[in-house]
Design an enzyme around this catalytic site. Structure first.
Site, mmCIF file in Angstrom:
data_model
loop_
_atom_site.group_PDB
_atom_site.id
_atom_site.type_symbol
_atom_site.label_atom_id
_atom_site.label_comp_id
_atom_site.label_asym_id
_atom_site.label_seq_id
_atom_site.Cartn_x
_atom_site.Cartn_y
_atom_site.Cartn_z
ATOM 1 N N HIS A 1 -12.717 5.221 -2.092
ATOM 2 C CA HIS A 1 -11.825 4.223 -1.937
ATOM 3 C C HIS A 1 -12.039 2.615 -2.162
ATOM 4 O O HIS A 1 -11.249 1.822 -2.383
ATOM 5 C CB HIS A 1 -11.629 4.250 -0.284
ATOM 6 C CG HIS A 1 -10.161 3.943 0.246
ATOM 7 N ND1 HIS A 1 -9.100 4.788 -0.438
ATOM 8 C CD2 HIS A 1 -9.764 3.011 0.952
ATOM 9 C CE1 HIS A 1 -7.915 4.273 0.328
ATOM 10 N NE2 HIS A 1 -8.183 3.344 0.875
ATOM 11 N N CYS B 1 -5.101 -1.119 -6.838
ATOM 12 C CA CYS B 1 -4.080 -1.256 -6.063
ATOM 13 C C CYS B 1 -4.192 -2.867 -5.761
ATOM 14 O O CYS B 1 -2.924 -3.408 -5.798
ATOM 15 C CB CYS B 1 -4.091 -0.398 -4.654
ATOM 16 S SG CYS B 1 -4.999 -1.097 -3.387
ATOM 17 N N TYR C 1 -9.524 0.092 -4.353
ATOM 18 C CA TYR C 1 -9.044 -1.221 -3.927
ATOM 19 C C TYR C 1 -8.960 -2.131 -5.134
ATOM 20 O O TYR C 1 -8.127 -3.132 -5.324
ATOM 21 C CB TYR C 1 -9.903 -1.760 -2.807
ATOM 22 C CG TYR C 1 -9.340 -1.660 -1.403
ATOM 23 C CD1 TYR C 1 -9.007 -0.248 -0.838
ATOM 24 C CD2 TYR C 1 -9.082 -2.685 -0.579
ATOM 25 C CE1 TYR C 1 -8.680 -0.064 0.480
ATOM 26 C CE2 TYR C 1 -8.457 -2.672 0.450
ATOM 27 C CZ TYR C 1 -8.353 -1.192 1.051
ATOM 28 O OH TYR C 1 -7.540 -1.287 2.304
ATOM 29 N N CYS D 1 -3.724 7.431 -1.350
ATOM 30 C CA CYS D 1 -5.218 7.424 -1.747
ATOM 31 C C CYS D 1 -5.971 7.969 -0.829
ATOM 32 O O CYS D 1 -7.300 8.423 -1.236
ATOM 33 C CB CYS D 1 -5.659 6.179 -2.482
ATOM 34 S SG CYS D 1 -4.249 5.198 -3.035
ATOM 35 N N THR E 1 -3.911 4.655 7.661
ATOM 36 C CA THR E 1 -2.655 4.228 6.747
ATOM 37 C C THR E 1 -1.823 5.663 6.377
ATOM 38 O O THR E 1 -2.416 6.676 6.085
ATOM 39 C CB THR E 1 -3.390 3.806 5.409
ATOM 40 O OG1 THR E 1 -4.041 2.809 5.704
ATOM 41 C CG2 THR E 1 -2.388 3.404 4.158
ATOM 42 N N GLU F 1 0.102 1.393 9.523
ATOM 43 C CA GLU F 1 -1.025 1.938 10.108
ATOM 44 C C GLU F 1 -0.705 2.505 11.612
ATOM 45 O O GLU F 1 -0.032 1.800 12.202
ATOM 46 C CB GLU F 1 -2.497 1.240 10.439
ATOM 47 C CG GLU F 1 -3.018 1.043 8.842
ATOM 48 C CD GLU F 1 -2.161 -0.069 7.839
ATOM 49 O OE1 GLU F 1 -1.394 -0.825 8.081
ATOM 50 O OE2 GLU F 1 -2.422 0.454 6.566
ATOM 51 N N GLU G 1 -5.975 -6.411 5.561
ATOM 52 C CA GLU G 1 -6.202 -5.040 4.844
ATOM 53 C C GLU G 1 -7.208 -5.183 3.910
ATOM 54 O O GLU G 1 -8.097 -4.186 3.603
ATOM 55 C CB GLU G 1 -4.718 -4.491 4.435
ATOM 56 C CG GLU G 1 -4.933 -3.091 4.197
ATOM 57 C CD GLU G 1 -3.816 -2.401 3.057
ATOM 58 O OE1 GLU G 1 -3.761 -3.352 2.026
ATOM 59 O OE2 GLU G 1 -3.177 -1.430 3.496
ATOM 60 N N CYS H 1 0.806 -1.257 0.058
ATOM 61 C CA CYS H 1 -0.077 -0.011 -0.021
ATOM 62 C C CYS H 1 0.937 1.409 -0.099
ATOM 63 O O CYS H 1 1.822 1.431 0.941
ATOM 64 C CB CYS H 1 -0.828 -0.017 1.302
ATOM 65 S SG CYS H 1 -1.827 1.487 1.654
HETATM 66 FE FE1 SF4 Z 1 -3.530 1.774 0.326
HETATM 67 FE FE2 SF4 Z 1 -5.056 0.678 -2.113
HETATM 68 FE FE3 SF4 Z 1 -5.961 2.061 -0.018
HETATM 69 FE FE4 SF4 Z 1 -4.489 2.950 -1.822
HETATM 70 S S1 SF4 Z 1 -6.418 2.099 -2.153
HETATM 71 S S2 SF4 Z 1 -4.328 3.688 0.415
HETATM 72 S S3 SF4 Z 1 -2.813 1.535 -2.015
HETATM 73 S S4 SF4 Z 1 -5.144 0.280 0.478
#
Ligand code: SF4
Length: 491
Positions: free
Chosen positions: A294, A301, A298, A104, A191, A259, A445, A100
Site C-alpha cells: 500500500h 495514486c 500511494y 487497492c 476506505t 471511510e 489521508e 481515492c
Molecule cells: Fe486510495 Fe490510493 Fe490507497 Fe488506492 S492506494 S486505496 S487510491 S489512497
C-alpha cells in the site's frame, strides 16, 4: 453476478444489504445517498477503465489461477511487469477521479494473504492457501470489490491486545465451533467499506503467543449478520450532502475514499473463509506485506492527484492573469518536479520487486517506505505551493448561493471576474477544486493512510543496513573491518 461495467457495479451494490449509519441515520442505498454516491462513482471508475481500449492493458490481467481475464484489482502479481502496470493504473485513476478509488486496499490484502498463506502451509502443514484460492477465484470471476480491513482501534496504545482492559479493542475470535469461528471487534478508517462486497479481515500488528485469538485472517460478506458500519465525516461534507455542484469542488467524486468504522458483533465465519487462525508467528509478515504494497501504491495514486492540482492551479493562474510571472512558473515547475520524483519512487519499488516462495511478487519494502514517507512531504509541499499561487480567495470565496443570489450575485460576478472573457463560475469551480484537494481530509489521508510517517521511519532505519554502510566507509578510509580498539589501560 459478474461485474463488467460501472453500471453493473452499481447494480451489484443494490443487491447487498449492509447496515450503514451516517449522522445517526441508516443509509439504504449507497449508490444514491449524497454522502456515499461520490465515493461509489470513484470506485466505479476502476470498472470503467477496464472497458476503455487505451487502459485495458493496465486495468486487466490474466489470472494465474484460471487463465481468465480479470480486473487487476483482484490479481496476484506475477512479476515486476504486473507491479509496474499497477502503478501506472493507479496514477491514471488518480488523475481521472482526483480522489481515492478505494480498491487497492483489497488488492494489497489479497497479495499479502496469498503469499503468507503459502508459507504457513509449508511450515505447519495447514491448508489455508487452497481455501484462499477458492475464495479468490470467485472474487476474480465475479469481479467483486474487497475492502482490506486491518486497522484496529487499539484502545490503550501503551498495551498490546492481550493486556487491554477491553479485549475487544483488537478484533478477536470469541468462540470456536466445528463449523467456524465467531469474531468481535472493530476496524477503523476503512476506505471504501460501504461500497465493497466483501471484507478481508487481517490483524493490525505482529502478535505474540499470548494473542492467538487475535491472529485471525478471514473473508466475510459486507452484509453478514452482526456487521454494522458507521460512515465518517469529511471536510466540507455538508456541501457534498446538499449536492452543491460548485462549492463541492469535485461534485462527481469524493474528497477522498469515504471511510467507515466496521463493527463486528460476534460475526460467524465458516471454516472455508478462514485463512489464518491462531498462527501468531505469521501475523507480522501479513501486516508488513500489506503495508509495503500500500505504501508503494500511494506514490502512484497521489501523483495522479498532484497532477490534477498542478493543472488546477495553473489554469487558475491563467484566469487571474498571473501565469506568465516568473515566480509562478518556478512554483509550478517545483510542483511538477515533486510529483514526478514521487512517481519515480513508486515505479522503483515495483522495478525492484521480488518473487516470494508462493510465486506472487512483493515490492521492495525499503523503497516502499521511502515512497510513502515522500508522500507525507511532497503532497503537502505541492498543496502549499498550490495555495501560494491561488491566493487568499481559496479561504474567502462567497458561497454558491451568493453567486446565484438575485441580491448579490451581480456583485460576486463583478468582483471575482478575473481576466476578461473567463466565466466567473469556472474560476470559482477551479478555486473550489483546489480547496477540496488541499483541505483537511485530503491531506490527513496522505499523512496517515498506509501507516503514519513514524511507522515508515522505523522500517527505514531497521532496513537501512547501517553496518554495511559503516563497512563501506571504513573501507574507503583505510580502517580495517576489525579495527584495533584502544584498551582502557593504555589510556
Ligand atoms: Fe486510495 Fe490510493 Fe490507497 Fe488506492 S492506494 S486505496 S487510491 S489512497
Amino acid at each position: 453476478m459478474q461485474i463488467r461495467t460501472a453500471s453493473d457495479y452499481l447494480t451489484s451494490l443494490k443487491q447487498v444489504k449492509p447496515t450503514i449509519f451516517y449522522k445517526g441515520k441508516r443509509i439504504t442505498d449507497v449508490t444514491r445517498h449524497p454522502a456515499t454516491a461520490p465515493h461509489v462513482r470513484s470506485a466505479a471508475m476502476t470498472y470503467s477503465l477496464a472497458n476503455m481500449d487505451q487502459y485495458r492493458d493496465l486495468a486487466a490481467a490474466t489470472s494465474h489461477l484460471t487463465g481468465h481475464t480479470i480486473s487487476r484489482f483482484t490479481h496476484v502479481h506475477q512479476g515486476v511487469e504486473d507491479l509496474i502496470k499497477k502503478v501506472k493504473l493507479l496514477r491514471v485513476l488518480g488523475q481521472k477521479t482526483g480522489s481515492c478509488f478505494q480498491r487497492c486496499v483489497g488488492l494489497d490484502g489479497i497479495n499479502a494473504v496469498y503469499t503468507v498463506a503459502y508459507e504457513v502451509d509449508q511450515k505447519l502443514g495447514t491448508n489455508y492457501l487452497e481455501r484462499f484460492k477458492k475464495w479468490l477465484i470467485r472474487i476474480q470471476d465475479e469481479n467483486k470489490m474487497v475492502v482490506g480491513a486491518m486497522t484496529d482501534p487499539k484502545g490503550d496504545r501503551s498495551k498490546g491486545p492481550a493486556d487491554q482492559h477491553d479485549p475487544d479493542q483488537y478484533l478477536r475470535v470469541v468462540k470456536r465451533t466445528d463449523e467456524g469461528v465467531f469474531i468481535r471487534g472493530a476496524k477503523l478508517h476503512m476506505t471504501g467499506a460501504v461500497n465493497s462486497h466483501e471484507i478481508l479481515v487481517m490483524p493490525t500488528t505482529a502478535l505474540d503467543k499470548r494473542s492467538t485469538d487475535y491472529a485471525i485472517v478471514c473473508a466475510i460478506p459486507i452484509d453478514a449478520p452482526g456487521i454494522t458500519m458507521i460512515f465518517g465525516r469529511q471536510a466540507n461534507d455538508d456541501r457534498r450532502d446538499r449536492m452543491e455542484q460548485i462549492d463541492t469542488g469535485k461534485p462527481r467524486f469524493g474528497v477522498v475514499g469515504g471511510e467507515a468504522v466496521i463493527v463486528f458483533e460476534d460475526v460467524f465465519v465458516p471454516n472455508k473463509c478462514i485463512f489464518l487462525n491462531g498462527e501468531t508467528e505469521f501475523t507480522g509478515s501479513i501486516v508488513y506485506r500489506f503495508a509495503s504494497h500500500h505504501r508503494a501504491n500511494y506514490g502512484a495514486c497521489k501523483t495522479g492527484l498532484m497532477d490534477v492540482l498542478t493543472g488546477a492551479v495553473s489554469y487558475l493562474a491563467q484566469m487571474q492573469g498571473t501565469s506568465t510571472a516568473s515566480h509562478i512558473k518556478e512554483k509550478v515547475t517545483e510542483m511538477i518536479h515533486l510529483s514526478e520524483t514521487l512517481y519515480c519512487s513508486s515505479i522503483a519499488t515495483s522495478a525492484e520487486g521480488w518473487q516470494t516462495p508462493s510465486g506472487g511478487y512483493m515490492v521492495d519494502t525499503m523503497l516502499a517506505n521511502v515512497c510513502k514517507q515522500n508522500v507525507t512531504r511532497f503532497h503537502f509541499e505541492v498543496a502549499r505551493l498550490a495555495l501560494d499561487i491561488a491566493g487568499g480567495l481559496i479561504a474567502t470565496l462567497p458561497s454558491e448561493q451568493d453567486l446565484k443570489s438575485e441580491d448579490v450575485g451581480h456583485l460576486v460576478r463583478k468582483y471575482f471576474s478575473g481576466v476578461k472573457g473567463i466565466l466567473v463560475e469556472d474560476r470559482i469551480k477551479i478555486a473550489r477544486l483546489i480547496e477540496a484537494m488541499t483541505g483537511g481530509t485530503a491531506l490527513v489521508e496522505s499523512m496517515h493512510g498506509a501507516g503514519s510517517p513514524q511507522a515508515q521511519r522505523v522500517m527505514i532505519f531497521r532496513e537501512g543496513n547501517l553496518n554495511q554502510k559503516i563497512k563501506l566507509a571504513k573501507a574507503l578510509a583505510g580502517i580495517p573491518l576489525k579495527e584495533k580498539r584502544v584498551s582502557k589501560q593504555s589510556n
